[in-house]
Motif scaffolding. Structure first.
Motif, short mmCIF file in Angstrom:
data_model
loop_
_atom_site.label_atom_id
_atom_site.label_comp_id
_atom_site.label_asym_id
_atom_site.label_seq_id
_atom_site.Cartn_x
_atom_site.Cartn_y
_atom_site.Cartn_z
N LEU A 35 -6.32 12.47 -1.66
CA LEU A 35 -5.08 13.40 -1.76
C LEU A 35 -5.92 14.75 -2.49
O LEU A 35 -6.75 14.72 -3.31
CB LEU A 35 -3.91 12.93 -2.54
CG LEU A 35 -3.32 11.71 -2.26
CD1 LEU A 35 -2.37 11.17 -3.31
CD2 LEU A 35 -2.37 12.18 -1.17
N HIS B 297 0.81 -1.05 -0.14
CA HIS B 297 0.15 0.24 0.08
C HIS B 297 1.00 1.23 -0.07
O HIS B 297 0.35 2.47 -0.06
CB HIS B 297 -0.79 -0.03 1.30
CG HIS B 297 -2.14 -1.10 1.15
ND1 HIS B 297 -3.23 -0.83 0.28
CD2 HIS B 297 -2.21 -2.12 1.93
CE1 HIS B 297 -3.84 -1.79 0.77
NE2 HIS B 297 -3.31 -2.86 1.41
N ASP C 264 -12.56 2.12 -5.88
CA ASP C 264 -12.31 3.54 -5.74
C ASP C 264 -12.62 4.28 -7.03
O ASP C 264 -11.81 4.29 -8.12
CB ASP C 264 -10.89 3.80 -5.19
CG ASP C 264 -10.34 3.23 -3.93
OD1 ASP C 264 -9.15 3.11 -3.67
OD2 ASP C 264 -11.28 2.92 -3.36
N ASN D 224 -10.27 -3.51 -4.96
CA ASN D 224 -9.58 -4.64 -3.84
C ASN D 224 -10.67 -5.72 -3.62
O ASN D 224 -11.80 -5.50 -3.56
CB ASN D 224 -9.81 -3.69 -2.59
CG ASN D 224 -8.90 -2.49 -2.79
OD1 ASN D 224 -7.64 -2.41 -2.90
ND2 ASN D 224 -9.57 -1.28 -2.57
N1 LIG Z 1 -4.27 8.18 -10.50
C1 LIG Z 1 -4.77 8.57 -9.09
N2 LIG Z 1 -5.14 10.13 -9.30
C2 LIG Z 1 -5.33 10.77 -8.07
N3 LIG Z 1 -5.14 10.33 -6.98
C3 LIG Z 1 -4.91 8.95 -6.76
C4 LIG Z 1 -4.72 7.96 -7.87
N4 LIG Z 1 -4.22 6.85 -7.56
C5 LIG Z 1 -4.22 6.82 -6.19
N5 LIG Z 1 -4.64 8.12 -5.74
C6 LIG Z 1 -4.84 8.35 -4.25
O1 LIG Z 1 -4.04 7.56 -3.50
C7 LIG Z 1 -4.88 6.73 -2.62
C8 LIG Z 1 -4.28 5.23 -2.69
O2 LIG Z 1 -4.35 4.78 -3.94
P1 LIG Z 1 -4.87 3.20 -4.38
O3 LIG Z 1 -6.35 3.28 -3.93
O4 LIG Z 1 -4.35 2.92 -5.73
O5 LIG Z 1 -3.88 2.56 -3.06
P2 LIG Z 1 -4.30 1.34 -2.26
O6 LIG Z 1 -3.12 0.90 -1.30
O7 LIG Z 1 -4.68 -0.02 -3.32
O8 LIG Z 1 -5.55 1.77 -1.50
P3 LIG Z 1 -6.68 0.75 -0.61
O9 LIG Z 1 -6.40 0.96 0.74
O10 LIG Z 1 -7.82 1.25 -1.40
O11 LIG Z 1 -6.37 -0.57 -1.24
C9 LIG Z 1 -6.20 6.70 -3.24
O12 LIG Z 1 -7.38 6.39 -2.42
C10 LIG Z 1 -6.01 8.20 -3.74
O13 LIG Z 1 -6.34 9.01 -2.70
#
Ligand SMILES: Nc1ncnc2c1ncn2[C@@H]1O[C@H](COP(=O)(O)OP(=O)(O)OP(=O)(O)O)[C@@H](O)[C@H]1O
Ligand SMILES: O=P(O)(O)O[C@H]1[C@H](O)[C@H](O)[C@H](OP(=O)(O)O)[C@@H](OP(=O)(O)O)[C@@H]1O
Ligand SMILES: [Mg+2]
Ligand SMILES: [Mg+2]
Length: 347
Positions: A202, A152, A278, A295
Motif C-alpha cells: 500500500l 486475507h 513481511d 505466514n
Molecule cells: N501495519 C501495517 N502498516 C502498513 N501496511 C500494512 C500493515 N499491515 C498490512 N499492511 C499492508 O497490507 C498488506 C496485507 O497485510 P498482511 O500481510 O497482514 O495480510 P495477509 O493477508 O496476511 O497477507 P499475506 O498474503 O502476506 O499472507 C501488506 O502486504 C501491506 O501491504
C-alpha cells in the motif's frame, strides 16, 4: 547400486499441492534420492507411509491430532513442522508476539511491530477511538488465519466515517498503518535458507491525503496486495496502488545480515522451518523496520530457484535424521557394552 530412496510425505490442500508440487521439484528430488509421496489428509495418516519425514499444511484439530499421534508412535519420522508451533501463526492476535521478544544482533537497524489492539467487534468504535489512542489510518484484519480467502480480506480505515462503515462481527486486530514507501520485503525461510524479495504494498498516506479525503472514501477493502495480479483484482484497489511498481523497482533491499539474523531468530524462537514474513521499512527512518505478518508454508513456488532450495533442505533433513539414528545406535551399543561389563563383574 542406486542410493537409498528417502520417503518424504506431503499433506497439502489441492490448491497448495498444485502450486507447490511441480514436476521440476519432484524430478530434482528424485535425482537426489528423495521420493515425494502425497499424503491423503482425508484418510488415516497412520495407514499411509512409511515416511522418513513429512511436510504439511492442513488446517484443523483432527489433522493436528493425527500428526501428534504419528510423532508419538513413530518418533523417528521427522515432522516439519510440529502442529502446536504452527498454531501460533493462526491468530493475528498473537502472531507477532515472537518478534517483540527477539534478541537479534542489530547493526544500525531497529525492529518492532505496529501498535495493535484486538477487538471483538466494530460496534461503537467511534466513541472509544480516543480512549484506544490510535491515530488514523489503521488496518482492520480478522484475527483468524485459516487459509480462506476471507482471512486475507482487510480494511484500511482512513477516518471516523470509515470507522462507522466498518461492520465486523468476528474478533479483529486494529493495527496502526505505518508509512513504508509502498514496498514490502517478503522473506522466505526454508530451514537455514533465507530469501528476501520485494513486493508491491500500500502506498504512503500523507496527512494531506487524510484531510482531503471525502467522507465516502473513509474505508477501503483490499486483500493480498503483495500478490496483486492487476488483471483480476478490484480496479479500485489497483487504482489506489497504481504507480507503486516504480517504488518497488527503486527500493533498496534491507541489509542482508539484518534480514538473515531476523530470519534465524524467528526460526529458532518459533521452532518452525517453513515460513515467510513481511518486513516493512519506516518511511520516516530508513533504519527502522517492522514485521507486520508471518505466514506458515506460504507460496514457496514463487520463490526464485525454489526447487533446488527445497531439495537441499530435504537432503539436510534426511542427513540430520541419519546422523541421529547412527548416534542413538552408538549410544545404545555403549549402554549394552557397559551392562555386559557390569554383568561380568557379578560372575
Ligand atoms: N501495519 C501495517 N502498516 C502498513 N501496511 C500494512 C500493515 N499491515 C498490512 N499492511 C499492508 O497490507 C498488506 C496485507 O497485510 P498482511 O500481510 O497482514 O495480510 P495477509 O493477508 O496476511 O497477507 P499475506 O498474503 O502476506 O499472507 C501488506 O502486504 C501491506 O501491504
Ligand atoms: O493459507 P494461506 O492462504 O494463509 O496461505 C497464503 C499465504 O498466507 C500467503 O498469502 C502466500 O503468499 P506469499 O506470502 O506471497 O507467498 C500465499 O501463497 P500463494 O502463492 O498460494 O498465493 C499462500 O496461499
Ligand atoms: Mg502478508
Ligand atoms: Mg499473512
Amino acid at each position: 547400486m542406486s542410493s537409498p530412496m528417502y520417503r518424504i510425505g506431503y499433506a497439502l490442500s489441492s490448491k497448495d499441492g498444485q502450486r507447490f508440487m511441480q514436476n521440476s521439484l519432484i524430478n530434482q528430488a528424485k535425482q537426489r534420492g528423495i521420493d515425494l509421496i502425497e499424503i491423503d489428509p482425508t484418510k488415516p495418516l497412520a495407514q499411509q507411509g512409511p515416511f522418513d519425514c513429512i511436510i504439511h499444511k492442513i488446517y484443523g484439530s483432527d489433522w493436528n491430532n493425527q500428526v501428534q499421534q504419528l510423532s508419538l508412535h513413530h518418533p523417528n519420522v521427522v515432522v516439519i513442522d510440529p502442529p502446536e508451533a504452527i498454531d501460533h501463526l493462526h491468530s493475528r492476535a498473537s502472531m507477532l508476539d515472537v518478534v517483540t521478544s527477539l534478541k537479534i544482533p542489530q547493526g544500525n537497524q531497529t525492529l518492532g511491530v505496529p501498535n495493535q489492539r484486538v477487538l471483538e467487534e466494530s460496534e461503537n468504535l467511534v466513541d472509544s477511538i480516543d480512549e484506544i489512542g490510535f491515530k488514523f489510518p489503521f488496518i482492520a484484519k480478522q484475527v483468524s488465519v485459516d487459509g480462506s480467502a476471507k482471512s486475507h480480506e482487510m480494511f484500511l480505515v482512513f477516518n471516523e466515517n470509515g470507522l462507522k462503515k466498518l461492520k465486523l462481527k468476528k474478533p479483529f486486530v486494529m493495527q496502526e498503518f505505518v508509512n513504508h514507501g509502498g514496498v514490502i520485503f517478503k522473506v522466505y525461510v526454508v530451514g537455514d535458507h533465507v530469501k528476501c524479495v520485494k513486493r508491491k504494498s500500500l502506498p504512503d498516506i500523507s496527512e494531506g491525503t487524510l484531510n482531503s479525503m471525502a467522507p465516502e472514501e473513509g474505508l477501503l477493502l483490499f486483500k493480498q496486495i503483495s500478490n496483486l495480479i492487476a488483471k483480476n483484482d478490484s480496479s479500485e484497489v489497483e487504482g489506489y496502488i497504481s504507480g507503486v511498481e516504480k517504488l518497488v523497482e527503486a527500493a533498496e533491499m534491507p541489509p542482508s545480515e539484518f534480514v538473515t539474523a531476523l530470519a534465524n531468530g524467528l526460526r529458532e524462537a518459533m521452532g518452525l522451518r517453513l515460513f515467510n514474513f513481511d518486513l516493512i521499512r519506516d518511511s520516516r527512518d530508513g533504519n527502522r523496520y517492522y514485521v507486520i505478518d508471518i505466514n506458515y508454508f506460504p507460496g514457496f513456488a514463487k520463490m526464485p530457484e525454489y526447487e533446488s532450495v527445497f531439495v537441499d533442505f530435504f537432503c539436510d533433513v534426511v542427513e540430520e535424521k541419519r546422523r541421529n539414528v547412527e548416534l542413538e545406535a552408538k549410544e545404545n551399543q555403549e549402554v549394552r557394552g557397559g551392562e555386559i561389563e557390569e554383568s561380568k563383574k557379578l560372575v
